[in-house]
Enzyme design. Structure first.
Site, PDB file in Angstrom:
ATOM      1  CD  GLU A  86     -35.989 -41.063 -20.155  1.00  0.00           C
ATOM      2  OE1 GLU A  86     -36.853 -41.567 -20.901  1.00  0.00           O
ATOM      3  OE2 GLU A  86     -34.812 -40.881 -20.518  1.00  0.00           O
TER       4      GLU A  86
ATOM      5  CG  PHE B 173     -35.082 -36.583 -21.000  1.00  0.00           C
ATOM      6  CD1 PHE B 173     -35.583 -35.957 -22.138  1.00  0.00           C
ATOM      7  CD2 PHE B 173     -33.721 -36.825 -20.939  1.00  0.00           C
ATOM      8  CE1 PHE B 173     -34.749 -35.598 -23.187  1.00  0.00           C
ATOM      9  CE2 PHE B 173     -32.879 -36.472 -21.984  1.00  0.00           C
ATOM     10  CZ  PHE B 173     -33.394 -35.857 -23.112  1.00  0.00           C
TER      11      PHE B 173
END
Lengths: 281, 329
Positions: B69, B94
């Site tokens: 991410e 995330f």
């Protein structure tokens, strides 16, 4: 590379180093070591390899350089000023209140700076994004990125190493400024990076390892990378010395240096002498 | 910009994700600069068939970065500085907690142009539990200068917001419920980012809310209160930042009491944002009650259980409303 071209690039690198000293001398302190260690790479890029126009920093088909080790802004600023992107006098304003020259690379304040960096690891990912855009457009642009060896301890670097290989970014040329030192001391004592070439090779990259202070070697490696269109991103591991070019520095203890006017003068004299010696040969 | 509130509000027969997919595909067809970045949760938002279709029709516009991410957000920033208009998606936990600094430095501070899409906000993470349950994503992004934070309410609003942010320059956080939301707005409604919507008029207090998870509870709470003779104004504050201060101040002066209802920690979420406006700009004492997660971590459970566990139900909102009204000066 002919002798004349080599001397021109070597002189440009010394001129960049002189601007680094000027900027930090004017301020009284700075991240000296890691700026001096990449001056030869930056000199070859702005002096020979990159397509750009100081009068039009956003020129559509320009090549791109991102210095992911953001604290080396003063080195890039020196090159940008010498090439006419910013006025030379601005170099005396580094990190002053209200300045247009913050020492960590800042794209919103400094024409020619392509990405704001300083939080280590991120500039390389952004370079991958830019290289991906250029790659998808098949526009022939090259994206260059410089990371530090200390910076390579960031996990994000290795996310991006995977990403670039997966996306086949063979228009991306990465320099590792392998100066073997970081703020707290020797890299091998803190978090040893081991063999970069082996690591990048294992990740599917096209690799080269050179003396990062040899302008001819830098240019040769960049030209080889540009000529290789086999779908692999390119890394040039540059063996460098932190604080290279002035005599008072110790590679494992020059990450940040305080300057007196006397020290500035000493450094400039050394660099002037080195420059003169090039033409005397 | 004009919206119409449905009188008869029923659960939509389409998921929020299907609306997102339809609009992303249409945007990609119209504008090759529009891109979607995933970090191995494409299946949860776009779905495998739509991913396959996009790869076939627009192969240069969908990039699956793998489970990274942080890299994805910085890559999106780099793409945006080359003229692309990226949407970058992962679960809200995330993209906010894990990629905070990338969104801050590569994104907002660098002046990039990225639409961060965070799915499964708050208790809607349900069976994935506390690791995946963000009660602090709004808090994180609300603290970034130049960040717009939007939590779409229903399918009509979601489609309109996605269309709008595609063509705006800047940093956006879209907090996205994935399932079937309650339909609140008539088809064809359009929405002004930064302006609250009036869903119900009332003179005794104002309930300010955001998002698809809380909306059914808020509407039901207003009915419960009305049965007891308490009439609540309802504001849909779908833009949490920049917040509509004028609507908040008008609500304070005209109804005299405020309840905020959010699927998020009450610390630095919608309730805090409303309180900041009232305490610094209000001209009279206005009691505020905050319904939301009271500084706790997430846990596993189905949505109905979690709403009860964190006191996010219509009954909780109605009780808070009575407390607020009781505290009027």
């Amino acid at each position: 590379m002919n002798a004349e071209e080599k001397i021109r690039l070597q002189q440009f690198a010394i001129d960049i180093r002189k601007q680094i000293i000027r900027e930090m001398g004017s301020l009284g302190a700075g991240h000296l070591g890691g700026n001096l260690s990449i001056a030869d790479i930056v000199a070859v890029l702005y002096g020979s390899e990159m397509k750009y126009d100081p009068a039009d920093p956003k020129m559509k088909d320009r090549d791109i350089l991102i210095c992911s080790k953001g604290h080396a802004g003063p080195c890039l600023y020196g090159a940008l000023a010498l090439k006419g992107f910013i006025p030379m006098e601005r170099l005396d304003t580094l990190n002053r209140g209200g300045t247009e020259l913050p020492s960590h690379c800042d794209r919103l304040h400094v024409p020619g700076i392509e990405m704001t960096t300083g939080s280590l690891g991120q500039g390389f990912s952004a370079a991958c994004g830019m290289a991906l855009a250029a790659h998808l457009d098949e526009d022939g642009r090259t994206v260059y990125c410089i990371i530090g060896d200390g910076e390579s301890q960031e996990g994000q670097i290795w996310e991006a190493v995977l990403f670039a290989a997966q996306q086949k970014l063979d228009n991306l040329i990465l320099f590792v400024d392998y100066n073997k030192a970081q703020l707290d001391g020797w890299t091998r004592d803190i978090c040893d990076m081991g063999d970069y070439v082996d690591k990048f090779h294992a990740f599917g990259w096209h690799t080269a390892e050179i003396d990062g202070h040899d302008v001819e070697a830098i240019k040769t490696a960049v030209d080889a990378a540009k000529a290789d269109h086999t779908g692999r991103p390119h890394v040039i591991v540059c063996n460098t010395i932190k604080g290279y070019g002035v005599s008072f520095t110790k590679p494992n203890a020059c990450h940040h240096v305080n300057f007196t006017p006397e020290l500035v003068e000493q450094c400039q004299k050394e660099l002037d002498a080195a420059r003169a010696a090039l033409t005397a040969k | 910009m004009s919206y119409k509130v449905l009188e008869n509000k029923t659960t939509a027969d389409v998921t929020m994700t299907s609306v997102y997919v339809d609009h992303i595909k249409a945007l990609m067809a119209k504008d090759p600069a529009v891109m979607e970045l995933e970090s191995d949760l494409g299946g949860s938002l776009l779905g495998a068939p739509a991913m396959k279709e996009i790869y076939e029709k627009f192969p240069k516009q969908l990039i699956n970065c793998g489970i990274q991410e942080a890299n994805m957000i910085s890559v999106a920033a780099g793409l945006s500085l080359m003229g692309r208009k990226p949407f970058a998606h992962s679960f809200a936990a995330f993209v906010s907690r894990r990629a905070t600094d990338q969104a801050f430095i590569s994104g907002a501070y660098a002046g990039s142009n990225v639409r961060i899409v965070g799915t499964d906000p708050g208790v809607s993470a349900q069976l994935n539990g506390g690791t995946h349950m963000p009660f602090e994503d709004v808090a994180i992004f609300r603290a970034f200068p130049n960040m717009t934070v939007i939590e779409p309410t229903d399918p009509v609003m979601l489609g309109n917001i996605i269309d709008q942010v595609a063509d705006r320059y800047g940093m956006f956080y879209i907090r996205l419920f994935r399932k079937n939301a309650l339909r609140v707005y008539e088809e064809g409604s359009t929405f002004e980012i930064g302006k609250a919507n009036l869903l119900r008029e009332g003179s005794d207090l104002t309930i300010i809310t955001a998002g698809a998870v809380m909306m059914p509870e808020v509407l039901k709470a207003a009915d419960l209160l009305s049965a007891e003779g308490i009439e609540a104004r309802i504001l849909d504050m779908f833009t949490i930042k920049p917040i509509d201060a004028d609507a908040i101040l008008a609500a304070a002066s005209e109804t005299g009491a405020i309840v905020t209802a959010e699927n998020h920690n009450i610390i630095n979420g919608l309730g805090s944002a409303v309180a900041e406006v009232i305490t610094t700009r209000g001209t009279c004492f206005t009691p505020i009650e905050m319904v939301g997660v009271q500084d706790r971590f997430g846990q596993v459970g189905p949505l109905a259980y979690l709403k009860e566990a964190y006191h996010l139900t219509a009954e909780d909102i109605a009780a808070a409303a009575k407390r607020a009204v009781g505290r009027k000066g």
